[in-house]
Design an enzyme around this catalytic site. Structure first.
Site, PDB file in Angstrom:
ATOM      1  N   ALA A  99      45.110  32.712  16.735  1.00 55.83           N
ATOM      2  CA  ALA A  99      45.164  33.921  17.560  1.00 55.83           C
ATOM      3  C   ALA A  99      44.065  34.887  17.152  1.00 55.83           C
ATOM      4  O   ALA A  99      43.892  35.173  15.967  1.00 55.83           O
ATOM      5  CB  ALA A  99      46.525  34.608  17.382  1.00 55.83           C
TER       6      ALA A  99
ATOM      7  N   GLU B 296      47.718  21.038  19.663  1.00 56.66           N
ATOM      8  CA  GLU B 296      48.044  20.972  21.087  1.00 56.66           C
ATOM      9  C   GLU B 296      47.467  22.194  21.767  1.00 56.66           C
ATOM     10  O   GLU B 296      47.531  23.304  21.233  1.00 56.66           O
ATOM     11  CB  GLU B 296      49.564  20.961  21.293  1.00 56.66           C
TER      12      GLU B 296
ATOM     13  N   ASN C  20      43.821  26.180  29.202  1.00 55.77           N
ATOM     14  CA  ASN C  20      43.294  27.179  28.260  1.00 55.77           C
ATOM     15  C   ASN C  20      41.807  26.895  28.001  1.00 55.77           C
ATOM     16  O   ASN C  20      41.423  26.325  26.968  1.00 55.77           O
ATOM     17  CB  ASN C  20      44.110  27.138  26.962  1.00 55.77           C
TER      18      ASN C  20
ATOM     19  N   TYR D 180      37.472  24.320  20.598  1.00 56.26           N
ATOM     20  CA  TYR D 180      37.785  23.071  19.890  1.00 56.26           C
ATOM     21  C   TYR D 180      36.736  21.989  20.176  1.00 56.26           C
ATOM     22  O   TYR D 180      36.383  21.216  19.281  1.00 56.26           O
ATOM     23  CB  TYR D 180      39.182  22.581  20.282  1.00 56.26           C
TER      24      TYR D 180
HETATM   25  C1  LIG Z   1      40.916  30.868  21.867  1.00 57.45           C
HETATM   26  C2  LIG Z   1      40.574  32.057  20.965  1.00 57.45           C
HETATM   27  C3  LIG Z   1      41.260  31.853  19.597  1.00 57.45           C
HETATM   28  C4  LIG Z   1      39.050  32.094  20.762  1.00 57.45           C
HETATM   29  O1  LIG Z   1      38.748  33.101  19.808  1.00 57.45           O
HETATM   30  P1  LIG Z   1      37.286  33.784  19.741  1.00 57.45           P
HETATM   31  O2  LIG Z   1      37.223  34.528  18.461  1.00 57.45           O
HETATM   32  O3  LIG Z   1      37.017  34.531  20.983  1.00 57.45           O
HETATM   33  O4  LIG Z   1      36.331  32.496  19.695  1.00 57.45           O
HETATM   34  P2  LIG Z   1      34.816  32.465  19.173  1.00 57.45           P
HETATM   35  O5  LIG Z   1      34.156  33.788  19.394  1.00 57.45           O
HETATM   36  O6  LIG Z   1      34.802  31.934  17.790  1.00 57.45           O
HETATM   37  O7  LIG Z   1      34.191  31.408  20.175  1.00 57.45           O
HETATM   38  C5  LIG Z   1      33.721  30.138  19.731  1.00 57.45           C
HETATM   39  C6  LIG Z   1      33.329  29.326  20.936  1.00 57.45           C
HETATM   40  O8  LIG Z   1      34.483  29.027  21.730  1.00 57.45           O
HETATM   41  C7  LIG Z   1      34.124  29.055  23.114  1.00 57.45           C
HETATM   42  N1  LIG Z   1      34.812  30.167  23.791  1.00 57.45           N
HETATM   43  C8  LIG Z   1      35.573  31.128  23.213  1.00 57.45           C
HETATM   44  N2  LIG Z   1      36.069  31.954  24.162  1.00 57.45           N
HETATM   45  C9  LIG Z   1      35.605  31.502  25.342  1.00 57.45           C
HETATM   46  C10 LIG Z   1      35.784  31.925  26.684  1.00 57.45           C
HETATM   47  N3  LIG Z   1      36.541  33.002  27.000  1.00 57.45           N
HETATM   48  N4  LIG Z   1      35.183  31.224  27.667  1.00 57.45           N
HETATM   49  C11 LIG Z   1      34.429  30.134  27.379  1.00 57.45           C
HETATM   50  N5  LIG Z   1      34.216  29.683  26.106  1.00 57.45           N
HETATM   51  C12 LIG Z   1      34.815  30.356  25.108  1.00 57.45           C
HETATM   52  C13 LIG Z   1      32.626  29.269  23.160  1.00 57.45           C
HETATM   53  O9  LIG Z   1      32.011  28.007  23.101  1.00 57.45           O
HETATM   54  C14 LIG Z   1      32.400  30.043  21.881  1.00 57.45           C
HETATM   55  O10 LIG Z   1      31.088  29.967  21.402  1.00 57.45           O
HETATM   56  P3  LIG Z   1      29.997  31.025  21.946  1.00 57.45           P
HETATM   57  O11 LIG Z   1      30.600  32.385  21.846  1.00 57.45           O
HETATM   58  O12 LIG Z   1      28.836  30.801  21.001  1.00 57.45           O
HETATM   59  O13 LIG Z   1      29.717  30.624  23.368  1.00 57.45           O
HETATM   60  C15 LIG Z   1      41.022  33.404  21.596  1.00 57.45           C
HETATM   61  O14 LIG Z   1      40.511  33.473  22.918  1.00 57.45           O
HETATM   62  C16 LIG Z   1      42.519  33.600  21.646  1.00 57.45           C
HETATM   63  O15 LIG Z   1      43.131  34.109  20.687  1.00 57.45           O
HETATM   64  N6  LIG Z   1      43.154  33.227  22.774  1.00 57.45           N
HETATM   65  C17 LIG Z   1      44.587  33.422  22.980  1.00 57.45           C
HETATM   66  C18 LIG Z   1      45.410  32.542  22.058  1.00 57.45           C
HETATM   67  C19 LIG Z   1      45.056  31.073  22.219  1.00 57.45           C
HETATM   68  O16 LIG Z   1      44.829  30.570  23.305  1.00 57.45           O
HETATM   69  N7  LIG Z   1      45.047  30.360  21.052  1.00 57.45           N
HETATM   70  C20 LIG Z   1      44.774  28.946  21.011  1.00 57.45           C
HETATM   71  C21 LIG Z   1      46.016  28.197  21.364  1.00 57.45           C
HETATM   72  S1  LIG Z   1      45.785  26.424  21.235  1.00 57.45           S
END
Ligand SMILES: CC(C)(COP(=O)(O)OP(=O)(O)OC[C@H]1O[C@@H](n2cnc3c(N)ncnc32)[C@H](O)[C@@H]1OP(=O)(O)O)[C@@H](O)C(=O)NCCC(=O)NCCS
Length: 152
Positions: free
Chosen positions: A70, A103, A108, A115
């Site tokens: 998260a 999972e 998403n 991932y």
């Molecule tokens: C998924 C989540 C953890 C990503 O966290 P984050 O800190 O924004 O991710 P990062 O900044 O490290 O992003 C790494 C890469 O992921 C991908 N990515 C992350 N968010 C993205 C988005 N909104 N759209 C497209 N690609 C995305 C990109 O490839 C990104 O690299 P880049 O920024 O160089 O393009 C966050 O959006 C989140 O907490 N979501 C809600 C909870 C959730 O879905 N958890 C996972 C459940 S399995």
């Protein structure tokens, strides 16, 4: 990335509540119980001195699992999610795991992109697994024996 224990359960629950829809939120009690279980571990991500997100994983019998990941909306797209995952993978490898599973909803897109960037491959699919009817993808991440995520 800082390892945290059950004493951080309230903070982790607040971060979880910011990141997930109400129906998917985990209570502080549930998180505290999980973190205290054998083989379970939590890592806290900090951006600009403020808690930004966390990851929770576990290792058993040479296999690791991501229980949750998260990142607060305000801290997204700064690399926090990827850094948390890399640290979780390194910790799991240090604890003897050679592969990590997780999972994720097929819908998403942000998490799937994250991932995929870490080298995850689809290992299975659970049809209509989530309450909204979406499929769960089971992903597998190989872990490096030296404790570093491949490509790190
Ligand atoms: C998924 C989540 C953890 C990503 O966290 P984050 O800190 O924004 O991710 P990062 O900044 O490290 O992003 C790494 C890469 O992921 C991908 N990515 C992350 N968010 C993205 C988005 N909104 N759209 C497209 N690609 C995305 C990109 O490839 C990104 O690299 P880049 O920024 O160089 O393009 C966050 O959006 C989140 O907490 N979501 C809600 C909870 C959730 O879905 N958890 C996972 C459940 S399995």
């Amino acid at each position: 990335m800082a390892p945290v224990g059950p004493e951080a359960a309230a903070l982790l629950a607040a971060l979880h509540a910011e990141a997930f829809a109400p129906a998917d939120r985990w209570s502080a009690q549930a998180i505290g119980l999980l973190v205290a279980l054998p083989g379970h571990f939590a890592l806290l991500g900090v951006v600009g001195g403020e808690p930004a997100g966390f990851a929770l994983g576990r290792v058993a019998a040479g296999e690791a699992e991501v229980l949750t990941l998260a990142v607060r909306p305000a801290a997204r797209r700064t690399g926090c999610g990827a850094a948390l995952m890399r640290a979780l993978m390194a910790e799991a490898a240090n604890r003897g795991a050679r592969e990590m599973f997780l999972e994720v909803s097929a819908q998403n897109a942000p998490a799937r992109a994250l991932y995929a960037g870490l080298g995850a491959a689809e290992a299975g699919r659970r049809r209509r697994y989530y309450p909204d009817g979406s499929d769960a993808l089971v992903l597998r991440l190989p872990l490096s024996p030296c404790g570093a995520a491949p490509g790190a």
